[in-house]
Every structure is written in structure tokens, then in C-alpha cells.
Scaffold this motif. Sequence first.
Motif, mmCIF file in Angstrom:
data_model
loop_
_atom_site.group_PDB
_atom_site.id
_atom_site.type_symbol
_atom_site.label_atom_id
_atom_site.label_comp_id
_atom_site.label_asym_id
_atom_site.label_seq_id
_atom_site.Cartn_x
_atom_site.Cartn_y
_atom_site.Cartn_z
ATOM 1 N N GLY A 125 0.833 -1.185 0.000
ATOM 2 C CA GLY A 125 0.000 0.000 0.000
ATOM 3 C C GLY A 125 0.875 1.244 0.000
ATOM 4 O O GLY A 125 1.855 1.318 0.739
ATOM 5 N N VAL A 126 0.544 2.214 -0.828
ATOM 6 C CA VAL A 126 1.297 3.460 -0.923
ATOM 7 C C VAL A 126 0.320 4.619 -0.790
ATOM 8 O O VAL A 126 -0.663 4.701 -1.529
ATOM 9 N N ARG A 127 0.593 5.505 0.145
ATOM 10 C CA ARG A 127 -0.291 6.652 0.368
ATOM 11 C C ARG A 127 -0.155 7.666 -0.754
ATOM 12 O O ARG A 127 0.941 7.938 -1.243
ATOM 13 N N LEU A 128 -1.284 8.223 -1.151
ATOM 14 C CA LEU A 128 -1.310 9.332 -2.101
ATOM 15 C C LEU A 128 -1.633 10.598 -1.319
ATOM 16 O O LEU A 128 -2.714 10.717 -0.738
ATOM 17 N N ARG A 129 -0.709 11.540 -1.292
ATOM 18 C CA ARG A 129 -0.894 12.773 -0.521
ATOM 19 C C ARG A 129 -1.696 13.764 -1.352
ATOM 20 O O ARG A 129 -1.150 14.593 -2.064
ATOM 21 N N VAL A 130 -2.997 13.655 -1.252
ATOM 22 C CA VAL A 130 -3.910 14.484 -2.034
ATOM 23 C C VAL A 130 -4.238 15.755 -1.266
ATOM 24 O O VAL A 130 -4.613 15.711 -0.095
ATOM 25 N N GLY A 131 -4.085 16.911 -1.937
ATOM 26 C CA GLY A 131 -4.510 18.174 -1.355
ATOM 27 C C GLY A 131 -3.629 18.680 -0.237
ATOM 28 O O GLY A 131 -4.085 19.430 0.614
ATOM 29 N N THR A 132 -2.320 18.335 -0.232
ATOM 30 C CA THR A 132 -1.442 18.781 0.840
ATOM 31 C C THR A 132 -0.407 19.789 0.392
ATOM 32 O O THR A 132 0.337 20.318 1.205
ATOM 33 N N ALA A 152 7.434 2.978 -7.143
ATOM 34 C CA ALA A 152 6.029 3.176 -6.799
ATOM 35 C C ALA A 152 5.829 4.520 -6.100
ATOM 36 O O ALA A 152 4.862 5.238 -6.359
ATOM 37 N N ARG A 153 6.753 4.884 -5.219
ATOM 38 C CA ARG A 153 6.631 6.153 -4.504
ATOM 39 C C ARG A 153 6.836 7.340 -5.436
ATOM 40 O O ARG A 153 6.174 8.377 -5.298
ATOM 41 N N THR A 154 7.751 7.212 -6.382
ATOM 42 C CA THR A 154 7.959 8.292 -7.342
ATOM 43 C C THR A 154 6.697 8.529 -8.161
ATOM 44 O O THR A 154 6.252 9.664 -8.361
ATOM 45 N N PHE A 155 6.101 7.435 -8.632
ATOM 46 C CA PHE A 155 4.867 7.567 -9.410
ATOM 47 C C PHE A 155 3.733 8.088 -8.531
ATOM 48 O O PHE A 155 2.898 8.871 -8.987
ATOM 49 N N ALA A 156 3.693 7.674 -7.256
ATOM 50 C CA ALA A 156 2.621 8.110 -6.356
ATOM 51 C C ALA A 156 2.629 9.622 -6.175
ATOM 52 O O ALA A 156 1.574 10.250 -6.059
ATOM 53 N N GLY A 157 3.816 10.226 -6.140
ATOM 54 C CA GLY A 157 3.891 11.668 -6.014
ATOM 55 C C GLY A 157 3.257 12.370 -7.203
ATOM 56 O O GLY A 157 2.546 13.377 -7.051
ATOM 57 N N LEU A 158 3.518 11.857 -8.391
ATOM 58 C CA LEU A 158 2.909 12.407 -9.601
ATOM 59 C C LEU A 158 1.406 12.143 -9.621
ATOM 60 O O LEU A 158 0.604 13.028 -9.917
ATOM 61 N N ALA A 159 1.029 10.911 -9.274
ATOM 62 C CA ALA A 159 -0.375 10.532 -9.336
ATOM 63 C C ALA A 159 -1.216 11.340 -8.351
ATOM 64 O O ALA A 159 -2.365 11.686 -8.643
ATOM 65 N N ALA A 160 -0.653 11.641 -7.169
ATOM 66 C CA ALA A 160 -1.411 12.367 -6.152
ATOM 67 C C ALA A 160 -1.831 13.745 -6.654
ATOM 68 O O ALA A 160 -2.962 14.199 -6.411
ATOM 69 N N LYS A 161 -0.938 14.443 -7.343
ATOM 70 C CA LYS A 161 -1.265 15.769 -7.856
ATOM 71 C C LYS A 161 -2.360 15.698 -8.923
ATOM 72 O O LYS A 161 -3.305 16.494 -8.921
ATOM 73 N N SER A 162 -2.231 14.732 -9.821
ATOM 74 C CA SER A 162 -3.241 14.592 -10.865
ATOM 75 C C SER A 162 -4.569 14.140 -10.286
ATOM 76 O O SER A 162 -5.639 14.616 -10.695
ATOM 77 N N LEU A 163 -4.511 13.222 -9.307
ATOM 78 C CA LEU A 163 -5.747 12.763 -8.677
ATOM 79 C C LEU A 163 -6.423 13.903 -7.927
ATOM 80 O O LEU A 163 -7.653 14.029 -7.938
ATOM 81 N N GLY A 164 -5.628 14.753 -7.274
ATOM 82 C CA GLY A 164 -6.203 15.890 -6.571
ATOM 83 C C GLY A 164 -6.984 16.797 -7.500
ATOM 84 O O GLY A 164 -8.090 17.255 -7.177
#
Length: 298
Positions: A161-168, A206-218
Amino acid sequence: MSGAGDEEAFETKASPPAVAGPLRSQQGLNHRQAPARPAPGSPAESGAQDGLLLDLVTGTNSLLESLDLLAAATVRTVIQATGLRIECGVVVHQPKRNPTATGTSEDVARLLEWEQETKEGPLNEVLSGGHPVAVLQRNGDFRWPRYSTQLQLAGFGSAMGVRLRVGTDGAESAAADGAAFGETAAGLAFFAQDAKAFPLQVIAEARTFAGLAAKSLGMAISLHSARSMATDLRSALDSRTSINVACGVIMAQNRCSYHEAFSILAKASSHRNIKVRRVAEDILERLPEGPPRAHFGH
């Protein structure tokens, strides 16, 4: 163990929390070296972010559809970078809404549903504010015994599981409808058949992609929230218009006040056990020229 960038703890079966920065191992999976990733803030990363954002919002009508696209993009990115065959799931928790979840297979979807119901597993760990990355290597890992059984029944040997930091960060905080985020929590779930499928190189990717994904998901959450708000507002205006016009008809027929006309509608609503708007629409449909149409936004 150390890494570059924003170093954060992650959790594995064999050790206490360790550091998992965006590391690059010398020998990747199947002895393949991961391709270089664009530096944070670079034009290349900005282009990748814009591309993913467009993928998540173009042609989608709901947050669930955007999550489907995100799960598929995650699988493509990790397979391309590491050669590891995986399945992926995405879960988003928003205030005052039911969780939204999807996966790249039915087995993944069932695991996500089970984990959300029982509050046990690596994705639940990161969504509840634990470590930003939680890894389960099934053999010998006893932290989540019931989850491990479900994982085995689904044919997987490892989960992460990898956290997505949405809206931070500043981009999301500056969004016009910042309330769309609130206590929003989101995470990516990774599944592989190998019982030891997530070494540091894969975790870092996975963490590198999660950082990118979080911004787009936000941004996708913001867009869908705005669309939902606009739809709700239009529905409320349509409802209010129908009620007001119906009250006008009742006032003309009964020579009464607006308050008395609305009371008549409310009593009919209670007697027939339907909404006031439906009673109003029934009255308007019986008008000689049919119900009037509201024209908002013109």
C-alpha cells in the motif's frame, strides 16, 4: 539505509520501520536497471504530470472512471520501469461520502472491498495515517493473518500500500473548492504473485509515481466535485422553480398567500408520501401548455 529526497519510513515484515526514499538499486528485478526519472519540477516531470492529468479527466464522467484510468496507468508505469507484473487498485476516502475504490481485476476489487470492511491490511495501514508505504510479504508475515489468507485465495504472494498525498501542497490548497479535499485520504494498492515481489527498487518506483499521481488525482477530485456541485445546484434550482410556479398556480386558484399555497403542497406531499417537488410537478403537468421549463445559465 538512506535515500535521496523526502525520506519517509515504510514498513516490511522483517524489520522495524526503515527509510524508503526514491532509491535506485544497482540490480533491479530481472537485472534490469530502472530508467532515469525526470527531476522534481523539471519540464519533463511537468509534461508527465500534465499527461496523466489529462488522462484522468478527459472523457470521464465520474471519479470512479478517473480511478480506473489511474489504476491502469500505474500498472503500465511500474511494469515499464521494473519489469514486475502487478495488479493495482485505488481507494479514495472523502468526507461525508462512501469510499470510492476500483481495481485492475475482480480479485483486486474483492480484496479492496474486504480490506475496507475489516480494516486490516497494508492499504488500510497507509490510509489510516500509518507509514506512507506498507509491504506484506505473505510468507512468514503475521501482522494481518486474515488478510494474508484472503491474499493467498486471490492468488497473490505480495501486497503493498502506498499513500497518495492528495490536497497537501500548494497546487491543491489553492483550488477554488478546497473543501473538496478536507480529510480526503487516498492510496494505491499493488499486488504480485511473487511472495517477495517488492524490493527497494520497486518501492522507490512506486513512490515516485505516487507523487505524480497524487497531484493529478487531486485535480481530478476537484473537477468531479465541482461538476457534482453544479449538478446538485441545478437540481435544487429546478426543484425550487417547480415549487414556486406550482405555488403561484395554487395562489391564483385559491386566492391565498404563498405560505398557504406551500402548506397545501406540503400536506399533499405528506398524504401521498412523495416529495413536495413531485407534487408540484404533477400540478404543472396538468397546465394547458404543459410545465414551464427553467433556463439557467442563459
